[in-house]
Design a protein around this motif. Structure first.
Motif, mmCIF file in Angstrom:
data_model
loop_
_atom_site.group_PDB
_atom_site.id
_atom_site.type_symbol
_atom_site.label_atom_id
_atom_site.label_comp_id
_atom_site.label_asym_id
_atom_site.label_seq_id
_atom_site.Cartn_x
_atom_site.Cartn_y
_atom_site.Cartn_z
ATOM 1 N N SER A 1 8.769 2.163 5.521
ATOM 2 C CA SER A 1 7.638 1.271 5.792
ATOM 3 C C SER A 1 8.081 -0.123 6.213
ATOM 4 O O SER A 1 7.563 -0.681 7.186
ATOM 5 C CB SER A 1 6.745 1.175 4.549
ATOM 6 N N THR B 1 9.127 2.668 0.848
ATOM 7 C CA THR B 1 8.813 1.277 1.186
ATOM 8 C C THR B 1 9.994 0.595 1.858
ATOM 9 O O THR B 1 9.846 -0.052 2.896
ATOM 10 C CB THR B 1 8.421 0.501 -0.085
ATOM 11 N N GLY C 1 0.813 -1.213 0.000
ATOM 12 C CA GLY C 1 0.000 0.000 0.000
ATOM 13 C C GLY C 1 0.845 1.261 0.000
ATOM 14 O O GLY C 1 0.544 2.225 -0.736
ATOM 15 N N VAL C 2 1.919 1.279 0.819
ATOM 16 C CA VAL C 2 2.802 2.445 0.873
ATOM 17 C C VAL C 2 3.462 2.675 -0.488
ATOM 18 O O VAL C 2 3.569 3.816 -0.965
ATOM 19 C CB VAL C 2 3.863 2.262 1.978
ATOM 20 N N GLY D 1 2.718 6.519 -6.859
ATOM 21 C CA GLY D 1 1.721 7.239 -7.638
ATOM 22 C C GLY D 1 1.818 8.742 -7.480
ATOM 23 O O GLY D 1 1.593 9.492 -8.432
ATOM 24 N N LEU D 2 2.190 9.201 -6.271
ATOM 25 C CA LEU D 2 2.255 10.641 -6.019
ATOM 26 C C LEU D 2 3.580 11.261 -6.431
ATOM 27 O O LEU D 2 3.626 12.374 -6.981
ATOM 28 C CB LEU D 2 2.008 10.912 -4.536
ATOM 29 N N ILE E 1 2.402 1.793 -3.483
ATOM 30 C CA ILE E 1 1.417 2.258 -4.469
ATOM 31 C C ILE E 1 1.127 3.744 -4.280
ATOM 32 O O ILE E 1 1.093 4.522 -5.244
ATOM 33 C CB ILE E 1 0.121 1.432 -4.357
ATOM 34 N N VAL E 2 0.944 4.170 -3.040
ATOM 35 C CA VAL E 2 0.595 5.566 -2.755
ATOM 36 C C VAL E 2 1.743 6.498 -3.129
ATOM 37 O O VAL E 2 1.563 7.477 -3.874
ATOM 38 C CB VAL E 2 0.200 5.741 -1.276
ATOM 39 N N PHE E 3 2.950 6.224 -2.631
ATOM 40 C CA PHE E 3 4.066 7.153 -2.847
ATOM 41 C C PHE E 3 4.591 7.084 -4.278
ATOM 42 O O PHE E 3 5.044 8.111 -4.823
ATOM 43 C CB PHE E 3 5.179 6.876 -1.841
ATOM 44 N N GLY F 1 8.711 6.042 -4.141
ATOM 45 C CA GLY F 1 7.942 4.903 -3.658
ATOM 46 C C GLY F 1 8.838 3.795 -3.151
ATOM 47 O O GLY F 1 8.576 3.197 -2.093
#
Length: 412
Positions: free
Chosen positions: A165, A161, A143-144, A150-151, A146-148, A157
């Motif tokens: 994370s 991770t 999840g981490v 993508g942003l 995918i979010v970072f 990312g």
């Protein structure tokens, strides 16, 4: 380390332990004055409810972890460009990841000689790391990423991770296993050495399942040999080392009667483990040229930590001897039996001299008795109450039963 319990009965006229000794009550008179023998009932298991609750939580976690790992494995296979080849790579990775476990798991079992943990506790720790910790940490890390990614892009990312994370989530879910033993299985968790042993088994389970994915991807890129040499030969003790910091924290909490220590030590140990984990991931991610130097320092650190573990195990042996000496004076043990219990090869002797499983159980009961008395003594010193005091009476009865069985089977 002085024994605070006092002298055995008969020397100063009082019992050495501050808990009930269950003296035999006078026979009550019934009918024509014939005495009726009062049969004392076995006291209830002092921590049965905790163990039942802990087992329930472990089962729930295992079920969720199995589902998550199946989903991740299927996604890795079917979302790859060549699912057939990836399936073969996953099977190859599993072979390389699980075959060396026989050696890895043997090391902590050899080290913990004086009071080895029950096999089922070690299995629970290993399975928690292999199934629960990998499943939940994998979900969070995915999840981490995918979010970072993508942003801010794939590099950010990957950094978030790998360096942030992964250390936090993986050490958290591995640490939950140690928390579980600390709270729900108090009689099987005595101090720093036990914290390290449980942490090591949990972390080895985690590392084995994690390595399946690493080896599978390396096999797809024709780099399996290099990856296995790095992760399986040079640095197989990475995860055990990180998680052992949390184990040490809970071990210090178990050995302390100070409330603030019991809170600060586990939290502090957890963050030390997170820092070491993050540092190991940071160097190859950000400054790969420094990785060789980092690896050399890492190997020295692991060697020093191994020496510390050996010293802690020897300390545990001295503690057991100290708190069994008065059992010899009380007649609950002979001097030869004390030497057998305190010998680092006592269980091996029992295996080959005919005493077998009963002899090993005798050594374990005596060791548990000594460590329960040790915890009780420290709690008394701090004017605190400990559940370990409730184990002393049952362990003495178990020891007497096993001692009688061993004498009955001894050659005459």
């Amino acid at each position: 380390m002085n024994n605070p319990y006092g002298s055995p009965p008969g020397r100063h006229g009082h019992a050495p332990y501050p808990y009930p000794q269950h003296p035999q009550a006078p026979y009550p008179q019934h009918g024509h004055g014939a005495p009726q023998r009062h049969v004392p009932q076995e006291p209830p298991d002092p921590d049965k409810r905790r163990r039942v609750v802990g087992l329930g939580l472990w089962i729930v976690g295992m079920l969720a972890g199995v589902v998550l790992n199946i989903l991740f494995t299927m996604a890795e296979i079917f979302l790859s460009k060549a699912p057939g080849r990836m399936l073969s790579a996953v099977l190859t990775g599993a072979l390389f990841a699980f075959l060396p476990l026989g050696f890895y798991l043997f090391v902590p079992m050899v080290l913990d000689r004086y009071d080895p943990e029950p096999w089922w506790c070690l299995a629970m720790a290993f399975l928690w790391g292999a199934v629960v910790a990998t499943g939940f940490a994998g979900m969070i890390n995915t999840g981490v990423h995918i979010v970072f990614a993508g942003l801010f892009g794939p590099k950010v990312g990957n950094f978030m991770t790998t360096v942030v994370s992964a250390p936090l989530s993986e050490e958290l879910f591995k640490g939950l296993a140690i928390l579980g033993f600390f709270y729900f299985l108090r009689r099987e968790f005595d101090g720093v050495v036990d914290g390290i042993i449980y942490a090591t088994f949990c972390a080895l389970g985690f590392a084995a399942v994690e390595n399946v994915s690493y080896y599978a991807r390396a096999d797809m890129a024709d780099q399996l040999g290099t990856t296995f040499f790095l992760r399986g030969v040079l640095a197989p003790w990475g995860h055990p080392l990180y998680t052992s910091m949390t184990g040490i924290g809970f071990g210090i909490a178990r050995e302390s009667s100070r409330t603030w220590v019991r809170w600060v030590a586990p939290i502090g140990g957890f963050f030390v483990g997170v820092f070491l984990h993050a540092l190991w991931n940071f160097v190859p991610t950000v400054i790969p040229n420094a990785f060789v130097v980092m690896l050399l320092f890492w190997l020295l650190f692991v060697a020093a930590f191994f020496c510390i573990i050996v010293a802690l195990v020897m300390r545990k042996g001295r503690t057991i001897r100290q708190f069994l000496r008065d059992e010899v004076l009380l007649g609950n043990l002979s001097q030869d039996e004390l030497e057998l219990v305190c010998s680092p090869v006592g269980r091996i002797k029992c295996t080959f001299d005919g005493r077998g499983a009963e002899g090993r159980a005798f050594i374990r009961a005596a060791s548990r008795l000594a460590l329960s008395k040790w915890h009780t003594a420290r709690a008394m010193k701090g004017q605190k109450r400990t559940i370990s005091a409730d184990f002393i009476g049952p362990l003495r009865r178990e020891l007497a039963t096993l001692r009688a069985a061993l004498r009955a089977k001894a050659p005459r």
